[in-house]
Design an enzyme around this catalytic site. Structure first.
Site, PDB file in Angstrom:
ATOM      1  N   SER A   1      40.557  43.432  44.190  1.00  0.00           N
ATOM      2  CA  SER A   1      41.095  44.131  43.018  1.00  0.00           C
ATOM      3  C   SER A   1      41.867  45.385  43.409  1.00  0.00           C
ATOM      4  O   SER A   1      42.635  45.909  42.606  1.00  0.00           O
ATOM      5  CB  SER A   1      39.986  44.464  42.021  1.00  0.00           C
ATOM      6  OG  SER A   1      39.137  45.460  42.521  1.00  0.00           O
TER       7      SER A   1
ATOM      8  N   THR B   1      35.291  44.272  41.409  1.00  0.00           N
ATOM      9  CA  THR B   1      34.706  45.404  40.686  1.00  0.00           C
ATOM     10  C   THR B   1      35.411  46.726  40.962  1.00  0.00           C
ATOM     11  O   THR B   1      35.299  47.661  40.179  1.00  0.00           O
ATOM     12  CB  THR B   1      33.220  45.590  41.073  1.00  0.00           C
ATOM     13  OG1 THR B   1      33.137  45.793  42.492  1.00  0.00           O
ATOM     14  CG2 THR B   1      32.388  44.405  40.664  1.00  0.00           C
ATOM     15  N   ASP B   2      36.141  46.805  42.095  1.00  0.00           N
ATOM     16  CA  ASP B   2      36.632  48.115  42.537  1.00  0.00           C
ATOM     17  C   ASP B   2      37.558  48.790  41.524  1.00  0.00           C
ATOM     18  O   ASP B   2      37.567  50.019  41.416  1.00  0.00           O
ATOM     19  CB  ASP B   2      37.367  47.985  43.875  1.00  0.00           C
ATOM     20  CG  ASP B   2      36.418  47.686  45.028  1.00  0.00           C
ATOM     21  OD1 ASP B   2      35.196  47.772  44.837  1.00  0.00           O
ATOM     22  OD2 ASP B   2      36.911  47.357  46.122  1.00  0.00           O
TER      23      ASP B   2
ATOM     24  N   THR C   1      35.148  39.838  44.750  1.00  0.00           N
ATOM     25  CA  THR C   1      33.925  39.361  45.419  1.00  0.00           C
ATOM     26  C   THR C   1      33.351  38.115  44.757  1.00  0.00           C
ATOM     27  O   THR C   1      32.850  37.210  45.421  1.00  0.00           O
ATOM     28  CB  THR C   1      32.879  40.506  45.399  1.00  0.00           C
ATOM     29  OG1 THR C   1      33.343  41.531  46.276  1.00  0.00           O
ATOM     30  CG2 THR C   1      31.516  40.039  45.829  1.00  0.00           C
TER      31      THR C   1
END
Ligand code: ASP
Length: 343
Positions: free
Chosen positions: A56, A89-90, A14
């Protein structure tokens, strides 16, 4: 004073998206991320490299092994004083822990990301990059001393501890069992505590020097998350399928201190006779029990039946450690010792 040389390696996420036709799309490169941060050049001499432009969830374990090998090579050449890795971030808690397992370097390695994309009013990418660079420019934060760190929202977290706990709020990253290792205030990085690293020494003794170079040919580790009333019939596919469907081991996201529903026990016991089967807690915090409860499906019975207990690693991180141990050819006793060393 000469500025510290920080290498920023951009993987996507992101933080690096821009508006597309139907939604945000991946596109920004490492130099764009550096340009987005006002005043960054006063903090450090930052050189950026774009490694990938992807979400990710598309990163692979082999890609992280290759990244670790790249960082090791940079350190050997003396090319930088610190590394910042940006991504989505995932899967950040997984890549950070895997890099922590793989790297043994005397410079800081700090990962960061963004919860809000650059088109939103409260985009957190630039602030997080600034925080990550500040931490990476702090001699205290060497990976050998504190491990790989994750800098989000003005906190630095240890890779073993950190978890993404929210889907979209800015305060998504926490270290539920231990709290952050450092906080940022004004221009300072303020250490709060020193993470315990004994487990890392035990793992390194088992997997040997430069585990980062082992980025080929592992059999993947299956992850089975348990819910109320699970009977475990899915395990039949692993038991009966050719070469266990290609899996080299299994991690079970078990209840509480390491318990499974009784109907699963026979299948799990059979599987554990054939493959390393590691029990981790789906609670996401706290060491597993070793000798409190008796009876079928309890930790005492399952440990006696040959299942390996993951110490205090949550399922996602237990899976990464088991994968590394399998790549290194560790036997059952060494696998159990590595997990026991975590708690
Ligand atoms: N889906 C994105 C990713 O992990 C989410 C993010 O970056 O926050 O790549």
């Amino acid at each position: 004073m000469t500025k510290r040389r920080i290498h920023l390696l951009a993987l996507g996420g992101t933080i690096a998206t821009q508006p597309g036709e139907h939604g945000m799309k991946h596109g920004l490169d490492g130099d764009d991320l550096v340009r987005m941060v006002p005043g960054l050049d006063a903090v450090a001499d930052v050189q950026a490299r774009t490694v990938a432009r992807t979400g990710s969830s598309n990163l692979t374990l082999d890609a992280v092994y290759a990244l670790a090998a790249h960082i090791e090579a940079m350190v050997q050449q003396g090319a930088c004083d610190g590394v910042v890795v940006t991504q989505g971030t995932d899967t950040l808690e997984e890549t950070a822990f895997l890099l922590d397992l793989l790297l043994d370097v005397d410079i800081p390695v700090v990962m960061t990301a963004a919860m809000r994309n650059p088109a939103l009013a409260s985009a957190d990418g630039p602030g997080n990059v600034l925080a990550a660079v500040r931490v990476a420019a702090t001699p205290w934060a060497t990976a050998r001393r504190v491990g790989v760190l994750v800098a989000m929202l003005d906190h630095a977290h240890a890779a073993l501890e950190v978890a993404k706990t929210q889907t979209s709020r800015l305060d998504a990253f926490h270290s539920p069992s231990a709290g952050p290792v450092a906080t940022l205030a004004e221009t300072r990085v303020v250490p709060l505590m020193q993470p315990v690293r004994d487990w890392k020494a035990v793992v390194s003794a088992i997997v040997g020097a430069s585990p980062a170079s082992r980025f080929a040919g592992a059999a993947p580790v299956a992850l089975l998350w348990l819910g109320l009333g699970e009977h475990g019939a899915l395990l039949d596919a692993l038991l009966d399928g050719p070469r266990h469907l290609g899996y080299g081991g299994v991690v079970v996201g078990a209840m509480g201190g390491g318990h499974v529903p009784e109907p699963m026990v026979a299948r799990l016991t059979m599987l554990a006779a054939q493959l390393p089967v590691v029990v981790a807690s789906r609670t996401g915090g706290g060491p597993l029990l070793r000798h409190t409860y008796e009876g079928s499906g309890s930790e005492i019975a399952l440990r006696a039946a040959g299942l390996i207990y993951a110490g205090r690693l949550p399922p996602l991180k237990a899976r990464l450690l088991l994968d590394l141990l399998l790549r290194a050819g560790a036997d059952r006793a060494a696998i159990a010792a590595a997990f026991d060393s975590t708690g």
